[in-house]
Structure formats: structure tokens, C-alpha cells
Design a protein around this motif. Structure first.
Motif, PDB file in Angstrom:
ATOM      1  N   UNK A 526       9.737  -2.159  33.523  1.00  0.00           N
ATOM      2  CA  UNK A 526       8.821  -2.047  34.656  1.00  0.00           C
ATOM      3  C   UNK A 526       7.648  -2.999  34.483  1.00  0.00           C
ATOM      4  N   UNK A 527       7.081  -3.010  33.282  1.00  0.00           N
ATOM      5  CA  UNK A 527       5.978  -3.939  33.013  1.00  0.00           C
ATOM      6  C   UNK A 527       6.440  -5.386  33.139  1.00  0.00           C
ATOM      7  N   UNK A 528       7.630  -5.687  32.627  1.00  0.00           N
ATOM      8  CA  UNK A 528       8.144  -7.045  32.692  1.00  0.00           C
ATOM      9  C   UNK A 528       8.415  -7.508  34.102  1.00  0.00           C
ATOM     10  N   UNK A 529       8.969  -6.611  34.920  1.00  0.00           N
ATOM     11  CA  UNK A 529       9.269  -6.972  36.305  1.00  0.00           C
ATOM     12  C   UNK A 529       7.988  -7.230  37.091  1.00  0.00           C
ATOM     13  N   UNK A 530       7.013  -6.348  36.926  1.00  0.00           N
ATOM     14  CA  UNK A 530       5.792  -6.463  37.715  1.00  0.00           C
ATOM     15  C   UNK A 530       4.972  -7.698  37.339  1.00  0.00           C
ATOM     16  N   UNK A 531       4.967  -8.032  36.034  1.00  0.00           N
ATOM     17  CA  UNK A 531       4.069  -9.108  35.605  1.00  0.00           C
ATOM     18  C   UNK A 531       4.764 -10.461  35.499  1.00  0.00           C
ATOM     19  N   UNK A 532       6.027 -10.482  35.071  1.00  0.00           N
ATOM     20  CA  UNK A 532       6.646 -11.754  34.707  1.00  0.00           C
ATOM     21  C   UNK A 532       7.790 -12.187  35.625  1.00  0.00           C
ATOM     22  N   UNK A 533       8.478 -11.251  36.264  1.00  0.00           N
ATOM     23  CA  UNK A 533       9.570 -11.660  37.152  1.00  0.00           C
ATOM     24  C   UNK A 533       9.076 -11.890  38.567  1.00  0.00           C
TER      25      UNK A 533
END
Length: 571
Positions: A526-533
Motif C-alpha cells: 500500500x505504501x509502495x503503490x501510493x508513493x512510488x507507483x
């Protein structure tokens, strides 16, 4: 390039990214179907996500999960059963899992497994090209028109006379699909994955003697299972499918779901196909739930937490009991080893360990189990056939000898093993290497001869966070501090094999954010999707997945089917 398009006849849906094959997947009628699901179920999804957050906070304050008094009647009523096994799900002794990449799809179909778990979740990175390609590849695989040619010219085709039954795992309730917006609000990733597969493929699957089958991940309560059941009922009515056509196996991979296994089967009973022991996410859930509860809840190195640990035995044996008491299949956990032809001795040792693990599961009453690589299919099959023989399952073995013991599920004091320097380094390395591959679009990654996915990466980063928060010590007596872990990150950064287009800088930042900061994000993905993807459009695609158009004269697309609900047709 502006990738924003308006694809809905109502003007309410915006799609903010493009990918090859999108026109085949996001047809006007398919989007109208998704819109119906969104409007009916998004408020309930949001409410249940808030309940999750409240429960998580209660655990941090000292509350323990337990069996719920208000559902006691469901557990104590011995008369009810789930629906009988659906066509193609009678014998599940070996199931292979993996992302729905084109080559891996063909390999899975040729593997000899009874079931292929086609994974839109932990083994798949949610880049937009992957979301679309997964749906395209499912359409082609089901219609027996899938093929792939590598850049080197090697051709891949389905050659098996009997292919596995396809069971699709959509994303969990907590993940949004932020490339499809309804009135500016993201759709549920779970409903997008589920809805597109059902809409395009249900009729074709039924015509071929199977059905639309699903694995449901990350459930935390029977209320979340009830939501899925309501989705199934409405979706079948809208698509004029007989009720019960959809079947679902639930992954018991959260500590709260372990206390509600029978209730989950009850809620899904007309659509239930079984429960699975999702061992890696289950460990992640335990660490997450008890991360602030002190040393008594701190676990040793990940590799020492085998399924023979008492609290894990309690979990798996109570799962078999719950399933067989209700006529549902019990499916064992993942064998993540990747055979290495260059190291025959290590491979033989690992295969022996896999055989022992699967023999234990079969002996405990499981009806089948998971493998992550075609090279493990035969090992798993042999272990289960030694117990099952020609029988498709062992549902009659109800395991009445197993006590329903809630205390055993959360007694981590019995865990054997220690925290080692090697275990700490391994968690840092796996967390960073997996994040880097995930950001480039790869959800299942072989690292040191083990298939790592989002669940194992979650364990790695969560253990580091918990060890720091509890000032745990490695077996040499040194305290695990943030500074010590930062030094390991810095050392690894200098050892990494950098290449053009890599995303190690962002992966290290993501690992630091989710493992080393004081705040603990509930999900790495979730953190990766929101910030980096982002919306999946900020970086050009590197090595896009080949998509082959449907051959001329093939069956009509599902978008041409009729609808029972006039409001849906009007949408």
C-alpha cells in the motif's frame, strides 16, 4: 502524453493510464458492470476497512483476538455444511501459484498441477500493464489460444493434455485501483480484478465444464467474507449466472481470521470451496498485530519459524478441523523453494525438506497444497498420493481429536530459535531486493533459491521494525537499533549489482519508510503503490508484456452478453 480518457457512457468513470490490450478488457459493458459493483459495495468496503484500523489499535493497546461470543451458535451448530465441490475442484492435491504473466501462465498450464492459482495479488506487481495483461492472458488461456515467443525466439505453447483448473486471486479489500476513478474516487482493486475476470470469462468457463473460481486474500473477519458473498450473489444475478456458480477458497492468513474460520465458511457456504493455510501472510499478520506487545511476542529469524512450531501447528490443525467439519477442502501452505540445476546437492536437500513438509500436511488431513515452481509439482503430488491414493480428498477425516484452542494460536512463547546477525541481514536484503523488483513490475522474485513475494517481503520488513521497536538482541548480545540497520542498508547499497533502469534508490527509500521509521505502515504494498507507483504512468514501460490479439473468428467478447438488470444495461 495525456493518458486520461473518459470511457463510461455515464461520464462518471475516468481511466488515467493506458496499456496494450486495454481495449479488449475495459469494454463499455465491462465498465458498466464494474460501476454497478462499485456503487453497491464501496461504502461497506470502506466501513470494514475502518473496523480493521480500530481492531489493530485495540491489539496495540493490549487486547487479544479471540472467538466471538455473538457467533457461538454458528460454531456450535454441527448440522450445516458448505456446498459440495464444484467441477474441477474435487481433487486439489497439488496447486501451483504464480503471476499471470504470459510465459508463466503457459508454464503453469503445462505443470501437471491440479489447480493453478492465477495471482493478481502478492505475486503480481500492480503496474497498470500487469493489471491489463493479467486479464488478457486469462481470456486467452481459458479459450486455449495463448502462446508466447521470447526475445530470443523461443516459443512457448500449452502442450498438456489436461490443464489445471484456474482459480484467480484478486487483490485484497485494502487495495485501491487508482487508475480507474468513479466520480474521482478509486475503485476497489479487488472488485476490478474479480469483476473483469467474471464478466469476460464466466460463460466460457462454464461451457468448458469448469466455473469462475477465486481465492480470497487478507480477510480479517467473517463480515468481510459476508461482503464477498453479497458481491457474488449480485454479480451472478447481473450476469444471469445460477447462484452458486462462483466458488471461493479463503486464505486464512490473518490472526483474526484464524478465530473465525467456521464463521467465514458459514458466510460463504453456498459459494465456499475451502480454506488455505496462507502461512507467510499469517506470520506477517501476527507480527503486525503484536509488534508493540513486548519481548514475549517477538519471533526469531524467519527461516527458523517452520510449520512445526507449536503455534503454527495449532493454526494448521484447527484449520483442517474447521474445514472438514463443514465439508470444505483444506489446502496447505506454500513450498517456496526454486530448484537450481547448478547446485544439485542443495536442490536435493531442499526437495527432501519439501517432501517432508508436504507429507506432514497430508498426514495432518490437508487435501492438497501449494508449490511455487513446476519442479515441485511431482514432489507434492507424491506426498499427497501416498495418503490419498486414488481418493480425491480426505474430507471424511474430521480431526475431532484437535482441540479448539484459542490460547495456542497466540502463544508465541513456544517459538524456538534465535535472532541472528545473518537473519537480520537477510531481512534487509530480501526487503530491498524484492521492493526493487516489485517497482519494476515483478511480483514473484527468486532470491537465494527461494521464491519471494509480497508476503515474505512483509515479514522481512516487519521483523526489522519489531526488533528495533522492542530493542531485541541478536544471539551475540548486540541490540538491534535503527542505526545498526541503517549501516546494513548502507553496506548492501554498495554491494548491489546496479543496472540501467533499476529502481534500487526508490526501493531503499521504500524499505526505510516501512521498516526503519517510527510509524509502521500497515502494508508495504500500500505504501509502495501510493508513493512510488503513482498512476503507473510516470515511468516508461521497460519490457512490456507481449499481448496477442484475439484470432479472427473467435468467440464473441463477453461485452456482447445480455444483462438481467435493466439499470445495468442503461448504465
Amino acid at each position: 502524453m495525456d493518458t486520461t480518457t473518459d470511457r463510461s457512457t455515464t461520464g462518471r468513470i475516468r481511466i488515467t493510464a493506458t496499456a496494450e490490450g486495454q481495449e479488449r478488457v475495459l469494454t463499455e459493458h465491462a465498465l458498466a458492470f464494474l460501476l454497478q459493483l462499485h456503487d453497491r459495495f464501496e461504502p461497506t468496503r470502506q466501513h470494514l476497512l475502518q473496523v480493521r484500523r480500530q481492531r489493530r489499535a485495540a491489539f496495540a493497546d493490549g487486547a487479544d483476538p479471540g472467538f466471538r461470543d455473538e457467533t457461538r451458535r454458528i460454531r456450535e451448530d454441527a448440522s450445516w455444511r458448505v456446498a459440495p465441490p464444484a467441477p474441477g475442484l474435487e481433487d486439489r492435491r497439488v496447486e501451483i501459484t504464480g503471476p499471470i504473466e504470459r510465459k508463466m501462465t503457459i508454464n503453469a498450464l503445462n505443470s501437471g498441477a491440479k489447480v493453478w492459482l492465477a495471482d493478481c495479488e502478492d505475486a503480481s506487481s500492480p503496474l497498470w500493464r500487469n493489471v491489463i495483461a493479467s486479464q488478457v492472458n486469462l481470456q486467452d488461456a481459458i479459450r486455449e489460444r495463448i502462446a508466447f515467443t521470447s526475445q530470443e525466439g523461443k516459443e512457448y505453447r500449452v502442450t498438456a493434455e489436461e490443464t489445471p483448473t484456474i482459480v484467480v486471486r484478486p487483490r485484497g479489500w485494502h487495495l485501491d485501483e487508482h487508475r480507474i476513478l468513479v466520480d474521482g474516487v478509486p475503485m476497489s482493486g479487488a472488485l476490478v480484478d474479480f469483476g473483469l475476470h467474471l464478466f469476460h470469462n464466466a460463460d466460457e468457463l462454464v461451457a468448458r465444464g469448469r466455473g469462475p473460481y477465486f481465492y480470497l486474500p487478507k480477510l480479517e473477519s467473517h463480515e468481510e467474507a459476508r461482503l464477498w458473498n453479497e458481491v457474488f450473489v449480485v454479480a451472478q444475478r447481473l450476469l444471469v449466472l445460477p447462484q452458486g456458480t462462483i466458488r471461493a477458497t479463503v486464505l486464512i492468513e490473518t490472526i483474526t481470521a484464524a478465530f473465525e474460520m467456521e464463521e467465514i465458511l458459514w458466510e460463504l457456504r453456498d459459494h465456499a470451496a475451502g480454506l488455505n493455510a496462507g502461512r507467510w501472510d499469517y506470520l506477517f499478520s501476527i507480527i503486525k498485530a503484536f509488534r508493540l506487545r513486548g519481548p514475549a511476542f517477538v519471533l526469531p529469524d524467519r527461516r527458523s519459524i517452520t510449520m512445526t512450531q507449536p503455534f503454527m501447528r495449532a493454526y494448521t490443525e484447527q484449520l483442517v478441523r474447521a474445514c472438514h467439519r463443514r465439508g470444505a477442502h483444506a489446502i496447505g501452505g506454500m513450498a517456496a523453494f526454486v530448484p537450481n540445476a547448478k547446485d544439485r546437492e542443495a536442490t536435493e536437500r531442499a526437495l527432501a525438506a519439501v517432501a517432508a513438509d508436504k507429507a506432514r500436511e497430508a498426514g495432518d488431513g490437508f487435501d492438497g497444497s501449494w508449490v511455487a515452481h513446476p519442479g515441485l509439482v511431482e514432489t507434492c503430488r507424491e506426498a499427497f498420493t501416498a495418503v490419498l491414493g486414488d481418493a480425491p480428498h480426505q474430507l471424511a477425516r474430521t480431526r475431532d481429536d484437535v482441540p479448539v484452542d484459542g490460547a495456542a494460536l497466540i502463544d508465541l512463547s513456544t517459538a524456538e530459535g534465535s535472532i541472528t546477525e545473518a537473519g537480520l541481514r537477510s531481512n534487509v536484503e530480501i526487503g530491498i531486493r524484492y521492493c526493487e523488483a516489485w517497482l519494476r513490475g515483478h511480483g514473484a522474485v527468486a532470491i537465494h533459491s527461494l521464491m519471494e513475494d509480497a508476503a515474505t517481503a512483509e515479514i522481512s520488513r516487519s521483523q526489522v521494525w519489531q526488533w528495533i521497536a522492542n530493542e531485541s538482541e541478536t544471539e551475540d548480545g548486540r541490540t538491534i537499533t535503527r542505526e545498526r540497520c541503517e549501516a546494513l542498508v548502507a553496506a548492501l547499497e554498495h554491494e548491489l549489482e546496479r543496472h540501467e533502469g533499476d529502481r534500487f534508490d526508490e526501493a531503499i527509500a521504500l524499505f526505510r519508510e516501512t521498516a526503519l521509521e517510527e510509524a509502521y505502515p500497515a502494508f508495504l504494498t500500500l505504501a509502495g503503490t501510493e508513493r512510488y507507483l503513482g498512476e503507473g504512468t510516470r515511468r516508461p514501460s521497460t519490457g512490456s508484456i507481449p499481448v496477442q490479439p484475439a484470432p479472427e473468428g473467435s468467440a464473441p467478447e463477453a461485452g456482447e452478453r445480455g444483462f438481467e438488470d435493466e439499470a445495468l444495461e442503461a448504465a
